[in-house]
Write an enzyme that holds these catalytic residues in place. Structure first.
Site, PDB file in Angstrom:
ATOM      1  CB  SER A 159      46.651   3.958  -4.203  1.00  0.00           C
ATOM      2  OG  SER A 159      45.690   3.469  -3.849  1.00  0.00           O
ATOM      3  CG  ASP A 243      47.461  -2.375  -8.015  1.00  0.00           C
ATOM      4  OD1 ASP A 243      46.977  -2.991  -6.979  1.00  0.00           O
ATOM      5  OD2 ASP A 243      47.524  -1.174  -8.134  1.00  0.00           O
ATOM      6  CG  HIS A 275      48.294  -1.050  -4.293  1.00  0.00           C
ATOM      7  ND1 HIS A 275      47.511  -0.372  -5.468  1.00  0.00           N
ATOM      8  CD2 HIS A 275      47.876  -0.384  -3.474  1.00  0.00           C
ATOM      9  CE1 HIS A 275      47.008   0.868  -4.896  1.00  0.00           C
ATOM     10  NE2 HIS A 275      47.006   0.774  -3.785  1.00  0.00           N
TER      11      HIS A 275
END
Length: 314
Positions: A159, A243, A275
């Site tokens: 991320s 996600d 995620h």
């Protein structure tokens, strides 16, 4: 009588003003979340809780900010790859210890976990410029160590960490051997429209259409889409197709941009990965994909030993 056009223009103007106010007031709180709701900034656990041998490392960023990190070795003589791990935006490195514990076992590697400024026990306040400096300080520390194979430093970013790692890899082509990105966004400019849909008309990355009048307000744009186009090292993309935070399409766009000029570019998706749990949802396939990527692109140096009797007994 007010015309419909005037009403429309007033409405657009109001949306722009609202967007500007939100960006100015809350953007750092959206991009950087050092403390999870209901928890404290301090570490809930240390690697010792998971019976991991580790070293507390204290660094100074180039602007003088004091940083904290954990260096975790699989075993004292391990000369396998060293993963420089950059975490997501929320929480601190203690929240990633279970993932790192399994990484050590599955990949037979060392792991360096950096607390960004403002996170964990590191001083300062997070910003794009500051965290970029922090990442460089971590790499500079690693390349000076004599107890690792410095030719096998691999950056792993998830991320926000993927954006951080991409900049570091681009800036250090001779010392970062490879890059692994997991569930990373194309840019914060594009994510603004994901988090607040009406903003997509006013904010967007280099691949978006139309005038983006509010881009100048974004203090941490993290334009990963532009950075990956300048990276020459091998890149592995790990994408969770479920996600719920970063649209999976962002990872595909990043891969397409990178693969235009990098032959050693691989994309692996995981149909049930979300995620934060793609590494869990991916199971054995997740770890085997990384292991194969490392074997192909970050091979063991001739004359070095990455295994010991202790490892063989395991």
């Amino acid at each position: 009588m007010v015309s419909y056009m005037n009403v429309f223009l007033y409405g657009v103007g109001g949306m722009v003003m609202a967007g500007m106010a939100l960006l100015v007031a809350f953007q750092e709180k959206l991009v950087y979340v050092p403390v999870l709701p209901g928890l404290t900034k301090s570490y809930a656990v240390t690697p010792a809780r998971l019976r991991l041998k580790y070293e507390d490392v204290w660094l100074r960023s180039s602007d003088g900010v004091r940083l904290h990190a954990w260096f975790i070795k699989l075993f004292p003589e391990c000369k396998g790859p060293t993963m420089l791990f950059f975490q997501e935006n929320a929480g601190n490195i203690a929240h990633r210890l279970e993932f790192v514990r399994i990484m050590l076992q599955r990949l037979q590697c060392n792991v360096f976990m950096l607390s960004y400024r403002g996170y964990g026990e590191s001083d300062g306040y997070p910003s794009q410029n500051g965290i970029t400096r922090d990442a460089q300080a971590a790499l500079d520390h690693l390349i000076q160590r004599t107890d690792i194979d410095t030719s096998r430093i691999v950056v792993f970013g998830r991320s926000l960490g993927g954006a951080v790692g991409s900049v570091l890899a681009r800036n250090n082509p001779d010392t970062v051997a490879a890059l692994i990105l997991e569930n990373t966004f194309t840019s914060i400019l594009d994510m603004a429209g994901v988090l607040l849909p009406f903003l997509k008309w006013f904010i967007g990355g280099s691949g978006s259409k139309g005038p983006k009048l509010l881009n100048f307000l974004v203090r941490s744009p993290w334009c990963t889409i532009d950075v990956v186009g300048e990276i020459n090292q091998p890149i592995l993309f790990l994408s969770g197709l479920q996600d719920e935070m970063v649209p999976p399409s962002h990872m595909r766009i990043l891969y397409d941009r990178a693969s235009e000029h990098i032959r050693q570019c691989q994309f692996i998706d995981f149909p049930t990965g979300m995620h934060m749990d793609t590494w869990l949802a991916g199971g054995d396939r997740y770890w085997r994909s990384i292991q194969l990527f490392l074997e192909q692109n970050v091979p063991e140096s001739k004359g070095s030993s990455t295994h010991s009797k202790d490892t063989e007994e395991r």
